[in-house]
Design a protein around this motif. Structure first.
Motif, mmCIF file in Angstrom:
data_model
loop_
_atom_site.group_PDB
_atom_site.id
_atom_site.type_symbol
_atom_site.label_atom_id
_atom_site.label_comp_id
_atom_site.label_asym_id
_atom_site.label_seq_id
_atom_site.Cartn_x
_atom_site.Cartn_y
_atom_site.Cartn_z
ATOM 1 N N LEU A 20 0.828 -1.198 0.000
ATOM 2 C CA LEU A 20 0.000 0.000 0.000
ATOM 3 C C LEU A 20 0.872 1.261 0.000
ATOM 4 N N PHE A 21 1.832 1.311 0.924
ATOM 5 C CA PHE A 21 2.779 2.426 1.006
ATOM 6 C C PHE A 21 4.132 1.906 0.558
ATOM 7 N N ARG A 22 4.304 1.804 -0.742
ATOM 8 C CA ARG A 22 5.494 1.190 -1.317
ATOM 9 C C ARG A 22 6.680 2.136 -1.263
ATOM 10 N N THR A 23 7.833 1.596 -0.896
ATOM 11 C CA THR A 23 9.089 2.324 -0.908
ATOM 12 C C THR A 23 10.007 1.641 -1.904
ATOM 13 N N VAL A 24 10.584 2.423 -2.802
ATOM 14 C CA VAL A 24 11.553 1.906 -3.764
ATOM 15 C C VAL A 24 12.874 2.612 -3.487
ATOM 16 N N LEU A 25 13.934 1.825 -3.315
ATOM 17 C CA LEU A 25 15.264 2.369 -3.079
ATOM 18 C C LEU A 25 16.207 1.881 -4.171
ATOM 19 N N TYR A 26 17.118 2.748 -4.582
ATOM 20 C CA TYR A 26 18.141 2.422 -5.572
ATOM 21 C C TYR A 26 19.469 2.414 -4.827
ATOM 22 N N ILE A 27 19.921 1.242 -4.450
ATOM 23 C CA ILE A 27 21.078 1.108 -3.570
ATOM 24 C C ILE A 27 22.341 0.884 -4.401
ATOM 25 N N PRO A 28 23.357 1.739 -4.213
ATOM 26 C CA PRO A 28 24.610 1.562 -4.941
ATOM 27 C C PRO A 28 25.257 0.214 -4.595
ATOM 28 N N ARG A 29 25.818 -0.433 -5.605
ATOM 29 C CA ARG A 29 26.431 -1.742 -5.367
ATOM 30 C C ARG A 29 27.563 -1.680 -4.349
ATOM 31 N N GLU A 30 28.303 -0.576 -4.312
ATOM 32 C CA GLU A 30 29.415 -0.492 -3.361
ATOM 33 C C GLU A 30 28.936 -0.431 -1.914
ATOM 34 N N ALA A 31 27.653 -0.196 -1.678
ATOM 35 C CA ALA A 31 27.104 -0.172 -0.317
ATOM 36 C C ALA A 31 26.615 -1.544 0.134
ATOM 37 N N LEU A 32 26.662 -2.533 -0.758
ATOM 38 C CA LEU A 32 26.142 -3.865 -0.451
ATOM 39 C C LEU A 32 27.242 -4.815 0.014
ATOM 40 N N ALA A 33 26.870 -5.672 0.949
ATOM 41 C CA ALA A 33 27.705 -6.807 1.343
ATOM 42 C C ALA A 33 26.873 -8.052 1.064
ATOM 43 N N VAL A 34 27.372 -8.937 0.217
ATOM 44 C CA VAL A 34 26.610 -10.119 -0.169
ATOM 45 C C VAL A 34 27.181 -11.338 0.532
ATOM 46 N N GLU A 35 26.316 -12.065 1.242
ATOM 47 C CA GLU A 35 26.690 -13.279 1.953
ATOM 48 C C GLU A 35 25.605 -14.322 1.741
ATOM 49 N N ARG A 36 25.982 -15.483 1.286
ATOM 50 C CA ARG A 36 25.036 -16.602 1.130
ATOM 51 C C ARG A 36 23.730 -16.175 0.463
ATOM 52 N N ASN A 37 23.812 -15.564 -0.697
ATOM 53 C CA ASN A 37 22.637 -15.124 -1.476
ATOM 54 C C ASN A 37 21.783 -14.077 -0.773
ATOM 55 N N ARG A 38 22.342 -13.366 0.182
ATOM 56 C CA ARG A 38 21.643 -12.267 0.861
ATOM 57 C C ARG A 38 22.478 -11.010 0.731
ATOM 58 N N ALA A 39 21.828 -9.936 0.345
ATOM 59 C CA ALA A 39 22.500 -8.635 0.266
ATOM 60 C C ALA A 39 22.201 -7.866 1.536
ATOM 61 N N ARG A 40 23.233 -7.301 2.125
ATOM 62 C CA ARG A 40 23.060 -6.533 3.368
ATOM 63 C C ARG A 40 23.602 -5.124 3.175
ATOM 64 N N VAL A 41 22.920 -4.190 3.831
ATOM 65 C CA VAL A 41 23.329 -2.785 3.836
ATOM 66 C C VAL A 41 23.384 -2.365 5.293
ATOM 67 N N GLY A 42 24.408 -1.623 5.662
ATOM 68 C CA GLY A 42 24.594 -1.252 7.063
ATOM 69 C C GLY A 42 23.902 0.019 7.485
ATOM 70 N N ILE A 43 22.771 0.379 6.851
ATOM 71 C CA ILE A 43 22.050 1.583 7.244
ATOM 72 C C ILE A 43 20.553 1.291 7.322
ATOM 73 N N THR A 44 19.818 2.203 7.939
ATOM 74 C CA THR A 44 18.366 2.056 8.057
ATOM 75 C C THR A 44 17.667 2.662 6.847
ATOM 76 N N ARG A 45 16.374 2.416 6.741
ATOM 77 C CA ARG A 45 15.559 2.981 5.661
ATOM 78 C C ARG A 45 15.599 4.507 5.700
ATOM 79 N N GLU A 46 15.497 5.073 6.884
ATOM 80 C CA GLU A 46 15.525 6.530 7.038
ATOM 81 C C GLU A 46 16.852 7.104 6.560
ATOM 82 N N GLU A 47 17.961 6.432 6.893
ATOM 83 C CA GLU A 47 19.271 6.899 6.445
ATOM 84 C C GLU A 47 19.391 6.797 4.922
ATOM 85 N N ALA A 48 18.827 5.733 4.341
ATOM 86 C CA ALA A 48 18.844 5.578 2.884
ATOM 87 C C ALA A 48 18.080 6.717 2.215
ATOM 88 N N LEU A 49 16.952 7.116 2.803
ATOM 89 C CA LEU A 49 16.172 8.231 2.257
ATOM 90 C C LEU A 49 16.939 9.545 2.380
#
Length: 86
Positions: A20-49
């Motif tokens: 209903l309240f959709r959020t779309v984020l465009y996350i730079p690849r250099e901000a991602l850490a990929v482990e076992r088919n999971r992508a992780r980012v070390g920030i919150t949604r608010e920080e991403a915005l």
């Protein structure tokens, strides 16, 4: 969780969350850490915005404030009301 990866592009991934309240984020690849088919980012949604990741790279809607990492030019000198003599 910031959401689910819905698209992968050369410089960024698209992450969506919500229906209903959709959020779309465009996350730079250099901000991602990929482990076992999971992508992780070390920030919150608010920080991403705050970083402006809600805008696709290369696009900023007209009339909006630029993200904090985009330099903003100083206003022209001598505008009325800024101490300029008339």
């Amino acid at each position: 969780s910031l959401g689910r990866v819905t698209a992968v592009h050369p410089g960024y991934v698209v992450v969506e969350r919500g229906r209903l309240f959709r959020t779309v984020l465009y996350i730079p690849r250099e901000a991602l850490a990929v482990e076992r088919n999971r992508a992780r980012v070390g920030i919150t949604r608010e920080e991403a915005l705050e970083l402006g990741w809600q805008w696709e790279p290369g696009t900023i809607p007209y009339g909006t404030e630029p993200p904090p990492h985009v330099p903003v030019p100083p206003p022209p000198a001598g505008l009325p009301g800024e101490g300029a003599q008339s």
